[in-house]
Design a protein around this motif. Structure first.
Motif: not given
Length: 422
Positions: A207, A233, A237, A306
């Motif tokens: 991530t 990814i 973002y 997270e």
């Protein structure tokens, strides 16, 4: 000439078609960063340069995150100097109490960094933004002053280490475990003044929080910077956080690397770095029963949403061990709000933890969690040098949020796999 990702970014920012390792270049800057400890020195040096204004008020930022809210008179005076300077120079991105967060979590969140940027900051963990495909590195306060004045900085072009990631992470294993494993393999000087360039199909398993953590700790291997290949990814973002249009640089297939390291993510286990160096990495088959006194979950390395979610999953419905102080620090105000809306703050408090305003405080032994002689802490921060979090006879063990949370519950250094019975 074949170039790495970092070399391509530096070439573009120095107006050249190519650069090679070891060259000295003068590069344009997209962002100059300082905090409440390093900025006052830079401000004093800036005043000697005879400049009335910074090179671009939108490309200089100061974040009051180390000792804010102020812990003492000196901290208050340092923050006031930064506040006065940013008011006088009409700096757009000045973040004080109420708006601030831990700088290396806040800037990506605010969309101030994008792929292809060159960023310097008077803080060693400025290398964090390599997770977004930027070249970013820490500098001294004098370099920060010059950067604020002219928007340029001198660099020696680094050589590179290529890190090829394969496989997928297992449950409760995160980017923190990966980077501790890598530093354990190569040592704290294993990438000295090199660019650590992460690539491979294993990126899909990481991530953005994982990547930000890993790039953040490139400096703990001695690297000049850490940088991740830009993928979907990354772009998702940047788009979600309103970042500027990314410029994507990809290493040439025949780029030259000093070393190529392959890491199978599926083989990584929960990992702990023992005192007093991040390279002292051990897995739990190598760890005996070690009692602890404190747990810190937060920092520029692991204070993102997270990270808090991972910790809360383990702490939910459980109580922290008696005589263990547990401090949870959301890295930004937005993360704090999100954690509150998700019920994470309630989980932490009901488990017996305290939740702090965003601050770097305990990581550098500043405040909000100083250790006494003989005390041990498991912490999600990035350094465990002698005296890093307090008394020189204290001990700091670096770990992931999941491992820190598991240790908070048992009162000893514990794998999340043990608590969650994996």
């Amino acid at each position: 000439m074949a170039m790495t990702m970092t070399q391509k970014i530096l070439a573009a920012h120095s107006g050249r078609e190519s650069v090679c390792s070891g060259e000295l270049i003068l590069a344009d800057l997209d962002l100059v960063l300082g905090n409440d400890i390093t900025s006052p020195v830079a401000i004093k040096e800036f005043s000697k340069l005879g400049k009335d204004s910074v090179f671009d008020r939108n490309k200089v930022t100061m974040v009051m995150d180390h000792f804010a809210p102020n812990k003492d008179i000196k901290a208050a005076e340092q923050c006031k100097m930064c506040r006065d300077f940013c008011t006088e120079k009409d700096i757009t991105h000045f973040y004080d109490v109420g708006e601030m967060g831990i700088e290396h979590a806040l800037l990506p969140e605010k969309g101030l960094v994008t792929a292809g940027n060159v960023v310097i900051g008077a803080d060693s963990h400025t290398c964090t933004y390599g997770a977004l495909g930027a070249f970013s590195t820490g500098v001294g306060s004098t370099d920060m002053a010059c950067g604020m004045a002219v928007g340029k900085a001198w660099f020696k072009v680094p050589s590179a280490m290529k890190i090829v990631l394969t496989g997928e992470l297992r449950r409760f294993v995160s980017g923190k475990d990966v980077i501790l494993h890598i530093i354990g393999e190569i040592g704290v000087d294993g990438a000295l003044y090199k660019s650590m360039e992460f690539t491979g199909e294993g990126l899909a398993s990481l991530t953005m929080a994982d990547r930000l953590c890993m790039a953040n700790m490139a400096i703990e291997a001695g690297a000049k910077n850490g940088i991740f290949e830009v993928d979907g990814i990354t772009l998702d973002y940047i788009s979600a956080h309103g970042g500027a249009e990314p410029v994507i640089y990809k290493a040439d297939d025949d780029a030259v690397y000093d070393e190529v390291l392959t890491v199978d993510l599926s083989e990584i286990e929960p990992t702990v770095a023992f005192p007093h160096l991040p390279e002292n990495a051990r897995i739990f088959s190598e760890i005996d029963n070690i009692r602890i006194d404190q747990v810190v979950i937060g920092s520029c390395t692991n204070g993102r949403l997270e990270d808090l979610i991972a910790a809360a999953e383990i702490m939910k419905g459980r109580k922290c061990a008696k005589n263990v102080r547990v401090i949870v620090i959301p890295a930004t105000q937005q993360i704090y709000l999100d954690a509150m809306e998700m019920g994470l703050i309630r989980i932490f408090i009901e488990s017996g933890a305290v939740v702090s305003t965003p601050t770097c405080g305990p990581c550098l032994g500043g405040y909000m969690g100083i250790l006494a002689a003989g005390e041990r802490a498991v912490t999600t921060t990035n350094r465990n040098f002698v005296g890093r979090m307090g008394h020189p006879e204290s001990e700091v063990y670096l770990a992931s949020p999941a491992t820190a949370a598991a240790s908070a519950i048992t009162g000893r250094i514990t794998s999340p796999w043990e608590v969650m019975e994996l």
